[in-house]
Motif scaffolding. Structure first.
Motif, short mmCIF file in Angstrom:
data_model
loop_
_atom_site.label_atom_id
_atom_site.label_comp_id
_atom_site.label_asym_id
_atom_site.label_seq_id
_atom_site.Cartn_x
_atom_site.Cartn_y
_atom_site.Cartn_z
N GLU A 102 186.01 32.07 -5.82
CA GLU A 102 186.70 31.97 -6.64
C GLU A 102 187.61 33.11 -7.57
O GLU A 102 187.92 34.76 -6.94
CB GLU A 102 185.07 31.96 -7.67
N VAL A 103 188.23 32.99 -8.21
CA VAL A 103 189.11 33.69 -8.72
C VAL A 103 189.81 34.82 -9.23
O VAL A 103 189.41 35.86 -9.36
CB VAL A 103 190.34 33.03 -9.84
N ASP A 104 188.13 35.09 -9.53
CA ASP A 104 187.73 36.12 -10.54
C ASP A 104 186.55 37.05 -9.80
O ASP A 104 186.13 38.38 -10.08
CB ASP A 104 186.26 36.00 -11.77
N PHE A 105 186.17 36.60 -8.50
CA PHE A 105 185.55 37.10 -7.41
C PHE A 105 186.36 37.64 -6.27
O PHE A 105 185.82 38.76 -4.61
CB PHE A 105 184.43 37.05 -7.51
N LEU A 106 187.75 36.95 -6.24
CA LEU A 106 188.27 37.80 -4.94
C LEU A 106 188.99 39.02 -5.09
O LEU A 106 189.51 39.48 -6.01
CB LEU A 106 189.52 36.17 -4.87
N CYS A 107 188.15 39.63 -3.70
CA CYS A 107 188.52 41.21 -3.72
C CYS A 107 188.93 41.76 -2.25
O CYS A 107 188.66 40.60 -0.91
CB CYS A 107 187.28 42.20 -4.13
N TYR A 108 188.92 42.87 -2.19
CA TYR A 108 188.90 43.28 -0.92
C TYR A 108 188.29 42.65 0.14
O TYR A 108 188.60 42.58 1.46
CB TYR A 108 189.67 45.19 -0.73
N PHE A 109 186.83 43.18 -0.02
CA PHE A 109 185.60 43.13 0.29
C PHE A 109 185.81 41.64 0.43
O PHE A 109 185.00 41.62 1.97
CB PHE A 109 184.57 43.81 0.10
N LYS A 116 185.48 39.04 9.35
CA LYS A 116 184.57 39.32 10.32
C LYS A 116 184.10 38.56 11.68
O LYS A 116 184.09 38.52 12.49
CB LYS A 116 182.89 39.88 10.11
N ALA A 117 184.17 37.07 10.67
CA ALA A 117 184.25 35.76 12.08
C ALA A 117 185.67 36.16 12.77
O ALA A 117 185.27 35.16 13.77
CB ALA A 117 184.14 34.81 10.99
#
Length: 557
Positions: A102-109, A116-117
């Motif tokens: 989601e655009v609004d929730f894309l962040c570094y973490f 990690k996968a």
């Protein structure tokens, strides 16, 4: 149209009148994962040195698509490295495509969780870059290192500008780099293509000082990112202890406070485009509170929520103040202020802050606060350590709760070879003199009376040498603290629960006793009736022969 490798083939329409090529947009990526060998080179890896070659045609560059879509797609290239001769290519790795971001929730973490996968671990020195849109990978400036949320925001802005919703991210282990160097054993032939953008002359050499030796860039600590906390195993939380004033103390207190600071500086959690903390929406506050509870565990979370959110408020104001102090100069022109943007702040956020700080009303209030703050003297030298943690440390060392005099003196101490300000030194001398006179019996003042005599009474409800958590009335016992009230409520609730359980127990015991009494009475009554029945039965049997004999007598007569 059939799919090839999970992607729709591009179509090209040629307009014969204008002779301009138009690229039709790809359909959305539906690949979940796909592997490729070193011999298979994606279109984004093709060389751009020859603009007329088929490898560098316009179809190799992603065409515009609607960026207003709510979901994004990221293509991760991992496990490989770059080769530089005859051209730069990413080889020896695999690909993984993740949809539904989601655009609004894309962040570094979010990106770190995806990687990690792929075996990615930033703590081991791994790194990743995003490819600038509509840029060939052979361009030296095409790959941009991603270190935090600000870089992710820049990536979003860059792709939004070109109306793209599919991102390209390349990972590298710590032993590889995006430029050739001796440690990697990469060599560029002398007879390489002169049009190839990667030439030995393009690699920047370290600058030289006047003496001819190399200048080494000073290594700095960099911003706090709390990677060890962020990369905790799922379900694992760090325990945090608090004192009676809801101030973090103990082993994980420092990590807890640092994580609060990282959270309020994260634009995906805490916005900058507000006038003050109170203007942040409740949804954003609850989101940050959920993030804190996801990584840490502590007693009475709802009772401590107000104090923790208040601490985040202070960290948020401190963050904005540092941005203003370092990057905003009211003497410069408006255009110069906009240009002097911090790397980790987006253009929209910085423009909002510049407009806010340039407002005459805000500048007038800021000047007044600055004058008031300049009147404060004798600052503590505890650094990032709070007074609550200092008290806890002193209590642990000495076995007793330190007084404000002891905390004040301890907080003004400095490392060896460093001097404190004259005012603080004078106050420490006066306090030591009073303590010496008390030990000799000359005066009979306690520590609180000494503190007030030397430094004067408390003002504005703030307790000096104590920190947040208690006001003057709470500290001197005029009214109970919030922590004390919470403890009283919890104690009353516990006592009420115990009384209810005791009442239930007593009621059950009474019911059992009554049941036993009734059963005993019923048993006694049954026993009595059995005895009566036996007597009646025996009387009936004994009276039967007499009746027969009477009948015989009557017949004889």
């Amino acid at each position: 149209m059939p799919r090839c490798g999970g992607l729709r083939k591009r179509k090209r329409k040629v307009n014969q009148n204008s002779n301009e090529n138009q690229v039709e947009e790809d359909s959305e990526h539906n690949i979940v994962s796909q592997s490729h060998s070193s011999n298979e080179i994606p279109s984004t890896l093709r060389d751009s040195s020859n603009p007329t070659s088929p490898e560098n045609s316009a179809s190799d560059i992603p065409s515009p698509r609607n960026f207003n879509a709510q979901e994004l797609t990221i293509k991760y290239h991992y496990g490989g490295h770059f080769t530089f001769s005859p051209r730069r290519q990413y080889t020896g790795g695999s690909e993984m495509v993740k949809d539904g971001h989601e655009v609004d929730f894309l962040c570094y973490f979010t990106i770190l969780d995806d990687l990690k996968a792929c075996g990615f671990n930033i703590l081991d020195g791994d790194k990743f870059y995003y490819l600038k849109p509509r840029t060939p990978i052979s361009d030296l400036n095409g790959l941009v290192r991603v270190n935090d949320d600000d870089d992710v925001s820049s990536m979003l802005s860059s792709y939004k500008k070109h109306m793209l919703s599919t991102f390209e991210i390349y990972t590298l282990s710590r032993k590889h780099d995006i430029l050739p160097n001796e440690s990697m054993g990469e060599e560029i032939p002398l007879d390489s293509d002169p049009h190839d953008p990667i030439q030995p002359s393009t690699v920047q050499e370290p600058e030289l000082n006047p003496s001819g030796s190399h200048l080494k860039k000073k290594k700095t600590r960099g911003p706090t990112r709390c990677m060890k906390i962020i990369e905790l195993e799922e379900g694992r939380k760090l325990p945090v202890d608090f004192d009676e004033d809801h101030q973090a103390i103990g082993e994980n207190a420092t990590s807890f406070v640092w994580f609060l600071g990282v959270t309020v500086r994260n634009r995906s959690c805490c916005p900058l485009q507000v006038k003050r903390w109170k203007d942040i929406s409740n949804d954003a506050i609850e989101h940050m509170w959920a993030i804190v509870q996801e990584k840490f565990t502590f007693e009475l979370p709802m009772g401590r929520m107000e104090a923790i959110i208040g601490h985040m408020n202070a960290l948020y104001r401190d963050h904005r103040q540092k941005l203003k102090q370092k990057y905003f100069n009211k003497k410069h022109s408006y255009k110069s202020r906009l240009k002097n943007r911090p790397k980790r702040v987006s253009k929209d956020d910085w423009k909002y802050l510049v407009n806010l700080w340039s407002d005459p009303t805000f500048q007038e209030r800021s000047l007044k606060n600055k004058e008031n703050r300049s009147k404060r003297s004798m600052p503590p030298y505890t650094g990032t350590k709070s007074l609550a943690r200092l008290r806890h440390q002193m209590k642990k060392q000495n076995g007793t709760v330190p007084s404000r005099v002891e905390v004040w003196i301890e907080s003004r101490k400095r490392k060896k070879g460093k001097t404190i300000d004259p005012d603080s030194q004078d106050v420490i001398s006066q306090l030591d003199q009073l303590k010496k006179q008390r030990a000799e019996g000359v005066v009979s003042m306690n520590d609180e009376e000494m503190f007030e005599k030397v430094l004067g009474p408390e003002k504005n409800g703030y307790v000096r040498a104590y920190g947040p958590g208690k006001g003057v009335t709470e500290f001197f016992g005029v009214k109970p603290t919030k922590a004390a009230l919470i403890k009283q409520v919890e104690a009353a609730r516990k006592e009420a629960s115990e009384q209810v359980e005791q009442a239930k127990k007593e009621a059950n015991e009474r019911v059992d006793k009554i049941t036993r009494d009734v059963e005993k009475q019923m048993a006694d009554m049954n026993k009595k009736w059995e005895e009566k029945f036996k007597i009646l039965l025996s009387n009936t049997r004994s009276s039967a022969p007499r009746e027969e004999s009477n009948e015989e007598v009557s017949e004889n007569f």
